[in-house]
Design an enzyme around this catalytic site. Structure first.
Site, PDB file in Angstrom:
ATOM      1  N   ASP A   1       0.833  -1.208   0.000  1.00 61.79           N
ATOM      2  CA  ASP A   1       0.000   0.000   0.000  1.00 61.79           C
ATOM      3  C   ASP A   1       0.867   1.257   0.000  1.00 61.79           C
ATOM      4  O   ASP A   1       2.041   1.220   0.388  1.00 61.79           O
ATOM      5  CB  ASP A   1      -0.899   0.034   1.246  1.00 61.79           C
ATOM      6  CG  ASP A   1      -1.924  -1.085   1.219  1.00 61.79           C
ATOM      7  OD1 ASP A   1      -2.255  -1.555   0.124  1.00 61.79           O
ATOM      8  OD2 ASP A   1      -2.385  -1.471   2.306  1.00 61.79           O
TER       9      ASP A   1
HETATM   10  N1  URA Z   1      -1.400  -5.978   3.670  1.00 63.45           N
HETATM   11  C1  URA Z   1      -1.858  -4.724   3.735  1.00 63.45           C
HETATM   12  O1  URA Z   1      -2.886  -4.449   4.338  1.00 63.45           O
HETATM   13  N2  URA Z   1      -1.154  -3.766   3.112  1.00 63.45           N
HETATM   14  C2  URA Z   1      -0.002  -3.987   2.475  1.00 63.45           C
HETATM   15  O2  URA Z   1       0.601  -3.063   1.942  1.00 63.45           O
HETATM   16  C3  URA Z   1       0.468  -5.312   2.424  1.00 63.45           C
HETATM   17  C4  URA Z   1      -0.251  -6.289   3.026  1.00 63.45           C
END
Ligand code: URA
Length: 240
Positions: A101
């Site tokens: 993310d």
């Molecule tokens: N899980 C999440 O919620 N975000 C990420 O970036 C990776 C795994």
């Protein structure tokens, strides 16, 4: 022998779909002859010319980046935000293996080796992805049990996970939790905690398989060496 459109795409010339279009249009020559049929197999010694350009097999490149916060894991962004590729100086068409993310930091692999990327992303191949989450609240034993045994996300239970409570900050009411998973569903870690009523304040991917970013500062990257690439292939293929 490999399919012509795959060889063109793997050489970094264009996408596989675009390669198919080029073949249909009669823009592709193999050993001096125009090929318009789909699915023709070619060998490494065949000469392939697309729109007058000689196609050479692209050398494979494998990069481990310590992704900073505030960066998108795509190759381009319509909102003009920084992408993970902005940190890497390369002339190869690299793609991120999976996604972190915008606000998640840590280990991210990028490569032009589509085969390895797909194998690494497939949950069947049981590649460890180790996350450290700082969550709001003190994690209960019940929550740890549920994280370990699967949480419902979008009507589907997550696979078994390894969970360790690393630290608890009673004063600020936060917990640091280590979570090891093999799946890569969208926002998986955040949604696993949210399903149990915990907000994730910070998230870092500490490790993918045996690759950690301990010696890389935020935004720094390094190339994997051939031994590491071999070891990654071994890890994904040992399940078969
Ligand atoms: N899980 C999440 O919620 N975000 C990420 O970036 C990776 C795994």
């Amino acid at each position: 022998m490999e399919r012509l459109q795959k060889v063109i795409a793997n050489a970094g010339y264009c996408s596989r779909r675009k390669a198919e279009e080029e073949i249909i249009k009669g823009h592709v020559m193999v050993n001096g002859e125009v090929v318009r049929k789909m699915g023709v197999l070619v060998s490494p010694t065949d000469e392939i010319i697309v729109n007058g350009t000689l196609i050479k097999k692209e050398e494979k490149e494998y990069v481990l980046l310590n992704k900073p916060r505030g960066v998108v894991t795509t190759t381009s962004d319509d909102k003009n935000r920084k992408t993970v590729l902005d940190f890497i100086d390369t002339d190869k068409r690299l793609y991120p293996v999976g996604r972190l993310d915008y606000d998640t930091t840590g280990a991210l692999l990028l490569t032009n080796d589509g085969e390895l990327a797909n194998l690494l992303m497939h949950p069947r191949n049981q590649i460890d992805k180790v996350y450290i989450a700082k969550v709001k609240g003190i994690l209960t034993g019940e929550a740890i049990y549920r994280l370990k045994n699967g949480v419902m996300i979008d009507g589907k239970k997550t696979a078994k996970a390894k969970v360790k409570l690393r630290r608890v900050d009673k004063k600020n009411q936060t917990s640091m939790v280590e979570l090891v998973i093999h799946e890569g569903r969208n926002h998986q870690v955040k949604r696993m905690f949210e399903a149990l009523g915990y907000d994730v304040l910070k998230l870092k991917r500490e490790r993918i398989a045996f690759l950690d970013v301990d010696h890389l500062k935020s935004g720094e990257y390094r190339y994997l060496n051939p031994k590491e690439v071999k070891k990654l292939y071994y890890e994904v293929l040992k399940q078969d």
